[in-house]
Design an enzyme around this catalytic site. Structure first.
Site, PDB file in Angstrom:
ATOM      1  N   SER A   1      -6.186   0.279  -2.748  1.00 47.24           N
ATOM      2  CA  SER A   1      -6.820  -0.838  -3.442  1.00 47.24           C
ATOM      3  C   SER A   1      -6.373  -0.947  -4.901  1.00 47.24           C
ATOM      4  O   SER A   1      -6.362  -2.038  -5.467  1.00 47.24           O
ATOM      5  CB  SER A   1      -8.350  -0.690  -3.380  1.00 47.24           C
ATOM      6  OG  SER A   1      -8.795  -0.739  -2.044  1.00 47.24           O
TER       7      SER A   1
ATOM      8  N   THR B   1       0.817  -1.214   0.000  1.00 48.74           N
ATOM      9  CA  THR B   1       0.000   0.000   0.000  1.00 48.74           C
ATOM     10  C   THR B   1       0.848   1.261   0.000  1.00 48.74           C
ATOM     11  O   THR B   1       1.847   1.363   0.722  1.00 48.74           O
ATOM     12  CB  THR B   1      -0.922   0.007   1.228  1.00 48.74           C
ATOM     13  OG1 THR B   1      -1.801  -1.107   1.148  1.00 48.74           O
ATOM     14  CG2 THR B   1      -1.735   1.289   1.303  1.00 48.74           C
TER      15      THR B   1
ATOM     16  N   THR C   1     -11.503  -2.062   5.549  1.00 51.58           N
ATOM     17  CA  THR C   1     -10.727  -1.383   4.503  1.00 51.58           C
ATOM     18  C   THR C   1      -9.346  -1.971   4.277  1.00 51.58           C
ATOM     19  O   THR C   1      -8.675  -1.581   3.323  1.00 51.58           O
ATOM     20  CB  THR C   1     -10.575   0.128   4.806  1.00 51.58           C
ATOM     21  OG1 THR C   1     -10.101   0.311   6.140  1.00 51.58           O
ATOM     22  CG2 THR C   1     -11.900   0.837   4.634  1.00 51.58           C
TER      23      THR C   1
ATOM     24  N   ASP D   1     -10.467  -2.689   0.268  1.00 52.11           N
ATOM     25  CA  ASP D   1     -11.650  -1.927   0.661  1.00 52.11           C
ATOM     26  C   ASP D   1     -12.894  -2.707   0.240  1.00 52.11           C
ATOM     27  O   ASP D   1     -12.985  -3.223  -0.876  1.00 52.11           O
ATOM     28  CB  ASP D   1     -11.620  -0.562  -0.022  1.00 52.11           C
ATOM     29  CG  ASP D   1     -12.871   0.243   0.261  1.00 52.11           C
ATOM     30  OD1 ASP D   1     -12.878   1.002   1.230  1.00 52.11           O
ATOM     31  OD2 ASP D   1     -13.847   0.081  -0.502  1.00 52.11           O
TER      32      ASP D   1
ATOM     33  N   ARG E   1     -28.723  -9.684  33.332  1.00 50.72           N
ATOM     34  CA  ARG E   1     -29.126  -8.297  33.568  1.00 50.72           C
ATOM     35  C   ARG E   1     -30.639  -8.195  33.482  1.00 50.72           C
ATOM     36  O   ARG E   1     -31.256  -8.610  32.498  1.00 50.72           O
ATOM     37  CB  ARG E   1     -28.490  -7.392  32.523  1.00 50.72           C
ATOM     38  CG  ARG E   1     -28.788  -5.906  32.736  1.00 50.72           C
ATOM     39  CD  ARG E   1     -27.985  -5.352  33.911  1.00 50.72           C
ATOM     40  NE  ARG E   1     -27.921  -3.905  33.866  1.00 50.72           N
ATOM     41  CZ  ARG E   1     -28.753  -3.094  34.529  1.00 50.72           C
ATOM     42  NH1 ARG E   1     -29.725  -3.609  35.251  1.00 50.72           N
ATOM     43  NH2 ARG E   1     -28.598  -1.787  34.447  1.00 50.72           N
TER      44      ARG E   1
ATOM     45  N   GLU F   1      -6.729  -5.334   3.500  1.00 51.75           N
ATOM     46  CA  GLU F   1      -6.839  -6.507   2.632  1.00 51.75           C
ATOM     47  C   GLU F   1      -7.933  -6.283   1.578  1.00 51.75           C
ATOM     48  O   GLU F   1      -8.623  -7.209   1.160  1.00 51.75           O
ATOM     49  CB  GLU F   1      -7.103  -7.785   3.429  1.00 51.75           C
ATOM     50  CG  GLU F   1      -5.897  -8.326   4.153  1.00 51.75           C
ATOM     51  CD  GLU F   1      -4.770  -8.725   3.209  1.00 51.75           C
ATOM     52  OE1 GLU F   1      -5.037  -9.410   2.213  1.00 51.75           O
ATOM     53  OE2 GLU F   1      -3.629  -8.329   3.454  1.00 51.75           O
TER      54      GLU F   1
ATOM     55  N   GLY G   1       2.507  -2.902   8.380  1.00 52.04           N
ATOM     56  CA  GLY G   1       2.700  -3.621   9.634  1.00 52.04           C
ATOM     57  C   GLY G   1       4.127  -4.104   9.789  1.00 52.04           C
ATOM     58  O   GLY G   1       4.772  -4.525   8.828  1.00 52.04           O
TER      59      GLY G   1
ATOM     60  N   GLY H   1     -24.157   0.750  29.578  1.00 47.18           N
ATOM     61  CA  GLY H   1     -22.937   1.410  30.035  1.00 47.18           C
ATOM     62  C   GLY H   1     -21.803   0.436  30.278  1.00 47.18           C
ATOM     63  O   GLY H   1     -20.628   0.761  30.068  1.00 47.18           O
TER      64      GLY H   1
END
Length: 663
Positions: A145, A139, A423, A427, A311, A425, A178, A402
């Protein structure tokens, strides 16, 4: 008090179905990855990077994604097992999964797939062991892409018998890479190959970027990509090359070779076909991302479902306790359709992994026809899985109120870490166009070109038949469809053949319409190919979406057909009903507009969906427990406070007996 569905579903049998043929790989990860591998909430980026780098080297040899490599270099030649391993790593820590994916899936995978024997002998053992960390530098800042248009150049000089790797301007900088910011010592760099004054398209080189002390090598500029929303343990960086000398033998030359005198040769003459053949060998990364997204979705749903069983909110007349969240129809409407879709995508992913293993696991030549099919399926499912993850994890966060916003309850990190999956590998919108172009043309040799879309010889019906005959378990599907009675209004909406017909009819109609519009556009705008496609882009994306919906449903149906246990098969069948009818309900506007549903039948579908929610409510916990995520991996504080399950589910034992899926 017995478990709420134990009289009808033996959990171990459901887990066996979901674990599939790589159950041993899943169990090995469950057994060996302990609390040392859990995410650390609140750590800094530097702390996360140090921890993940250390954990990657501490992964037991029998685990992780390195199993895809050939046995002679320390792998196990198990391509399918490597994908399943990535799913398991994703459930314990997504940073660890992505870091492993960069190292073994992208960097190591590129060396294995694009290199030749000399590259394998020199580097694969160190890559597998973690002694050599590397990057996958594809990239660029200006091109993500659209890889075919990368601006980085690598020009061959026959006088020095070396390449010159160069970043011509800032937009050509390698970005979001990476392993680049901290750990990478080498990079597989994608650039335009130039020799004897001619460009031969994008190729890949193995390029050292740091010395033994970790300092950038001459001509290499390394930067940090900066703070991110998630994946703190992955050291994304930026790479720039200023006329860096690269030896000739560092070209990964399986698909393109440069002789000492600069002569270029390739077993694939066409530049576009060669490029997409090269990219096709790297499809494993896309399959891993989709599987990891689904794995994270399963974790989020497990947390939300279990929280909804403890809950309580608001009381009801005559009751001495407040109502459990999971007993509210509105809450069921959130959780159960998402859970049904997750199950459907699980079976689609399992089918895809099996196909990948079959196509790439033998080590021999890859069948081009099956490879194209694999790439299309991987692209579409990755889009479906990652978008589903984004929607569902957000929904689970809201379902936990919460508590779902607190880092200690895992959901915020799942949300942040998976967000980028839509997005990278590829888009997702671009990937859906790739799927659609495959459906519309039936070939990829000239991918990106609109030539031929307007030819009179192109027949949509032929393309549709070609697509349909490729689908797995076709005989099962055809038998179910042929069993549909003739009068549509008299067929139960839970009739599997009717559901399949609806999905198939939607895809076929959209495909026919897209072809007609493209052919009309080609006739009217033959000199404006961009406008031809751009004017129907929304329609083309709808075709791809309908195709993936149909493929996913058929994979689910095939998975049910392969399930031997009758109780598990009955439960999965009702979950499949919910998936199919939820998709139809979500698209009822289209079905109504095209006379595939009457208003009365459309309303009936909503009623049936609500009935399925009530029917499946007693099995909610069983369905998430079927994912077999180890308790410690959930790493969720609100579940550590969970009271005894016998108490929380006591009220539903009777319901399970009376509303159970029939066996």
């Amino acid at each position: 008090m017995p478990d709420h569905a134990s009289d009808h579903i033996e959990l171990a049998r459901l887990r066996k179905v979901l674990d599939g043929p790589w159950a041993a790989v899943r169990d090995a990860h469950r057994d060996h990855l302990d609390t040392n591998f859990l995410p650390v909430y609140g750590e800094t980026g530097d702390q996360a990077r140090e921890r993940i780098s250390r954990l990657l080297t501490e992964l037991p040899a029998e685990l992780g994604m390195s199993s895809a490599f050939p046995t002679e270099y320390g792998g196990r030649s198990d391509v399918g097992g490597s994908i399943v391993a990535s799913e398991m790593l994703a459930q314990i820590d997504l940073s660890l999964m992505v870091k492993a994916g960069v190292q073994w899936g992208l960097f190591g995978g590129a060396v294995a797939a694009l290199g030749t024997r000399r590259h394998h002998d020199a580097y694969l053992r160190d890559i597998i062991s973690g002694r050599l960390f590397g990057c996958f530098a594809m990239t660029e800042t200006g091109h993500g892409s659209d890889v075919q248009q990368l601006r980085t150049t690598c020009a061959y000089d026959p006088q020095t018998r070396t390449f010159e790797l160069h970043t011509p301007h800032e937009a050509a900088r390698k970005d979001y890479i990476g392993n680049a910011a901290r750990d990478g010592r080498m990079a597989v760099v994608f650039a335009q190959l130039i020799t004897k004054g001619r460009r031969h398209g994008v190729h890949a080189w193995l390029v050292p970027i740091r010395d033994a002390q970790g300092n950038p090598l001459p001509g290499v500029t390394i930067g940090d990509a900066g703070p991110k929303a998630g994946l703190l343990g992955v050291d994304n960086g930026r790479l720039t090359f200023d006329r860096v000398t690269v030896p000739r033998d560092m070209l990964l030359d399986r698909y393109g070779q440069v002789a000492e005198d600069g002569t270029y040769a390739s077993p694939i003459e066409n530049d576009s076909r060669r490029f997409f053949t090269m990219l096709g060998t790297l499809v494993r990364g896309r399959v891993s991302v989709g599987g990891a997204a689904s794995a994270a979705t399963k974790s989020a749903l497990t947390i939300a479902v279990r929280y909804g069983d403890i809950r309580r909110q608001f009381d009801t007349p005559g009751a001495d306790r407040e109502v459990l969240l999971n007993d509210y129809l509105a809450h069921q409407r959130k959780l159960l359709p998402a859970l049904a879709t997750t199950y459907a995508l699980h079976f689609a992913q399992a089918e895809l992994v099996a196909a990948l293993h079959e196509v790439h696991g033998g080590g021999g030549p890859v069948d081009e026809h099956r490879q194209r099919e694999l790439e299309s399926r991987a692209a579409g499912l990755k889009a479906a899985q990652t978008w589903h993850a984004t929607r569902t994890i957000q929904m689970c966060r809201e379902a936990c109120g919460g508590a779902g916003y607190l880092a200690e309850n895992r959901l915020p990190s799942l949300k942040a870490d998976t967000d980028v999956f839509t997005t990278f590998e590829g888009d997702n919108t671009v990937l859906l166009q790739l799927v659609a172009k495959g459906l519309l043309t039936g070939y990829r040799d000239e991918f990106g070109s609109l030539d031929g879309w307007g030819r009179a010889s192109f027949v949509a019906e032929q393309v549709r038949e070609m697509v349909i005959e490729r689908t797995a378990a076709r005989s099962v599907i055809e038998r179910l469809i042929s069993a549909v009675p003739g009068h549509d209004e008299e067929v139960a909406v839970t009739h599997r053949g009717w559901q399949l017909t609806m999905f198939e009819g939607r895809e076929g109609h959209l495909l026919d319409g897209a072809v007609r519009r493209l052919r009309n556009g080609a006739a009217a705008k033959k000199d404006r190919p961009f406008d031809i496609f751009n004017d129907v882009q929304d329609h083309v994306l709808a075709v791809a979406t309908a195709h993936i919906d149909r493929v996913t449903l058929e994979a689910f149906v095939a998975g049910i057909a392969d399930t031997a246990d009758p109780a598990v098969r009955a439960l999965l069948s009702r979950v499949c009903d919910l998936y199919a009818l939820s998709v139809i309900e979500a698209n009822k506007g289209w079905f109504l507009e095209h006379d595939r549903l009457t208003p009365a039948r459309s309303k009936a579908i909503t009623g049936v969906v609500n009935g399925l929610l009530k029917e499946l409510r007693p099995h909610l916990r069983t369905l998430v427990d079927g994912f077999a995520i180890p308790e410690v991996w959930l790493h969720c504080a609100i579940l550590r406070e969970e009271p005894d399950r016998q108490e929380t589910m006591a009220a539903h034992d009777a319901a399970a007996s009376s509303q159970a899926v029939p066996v």
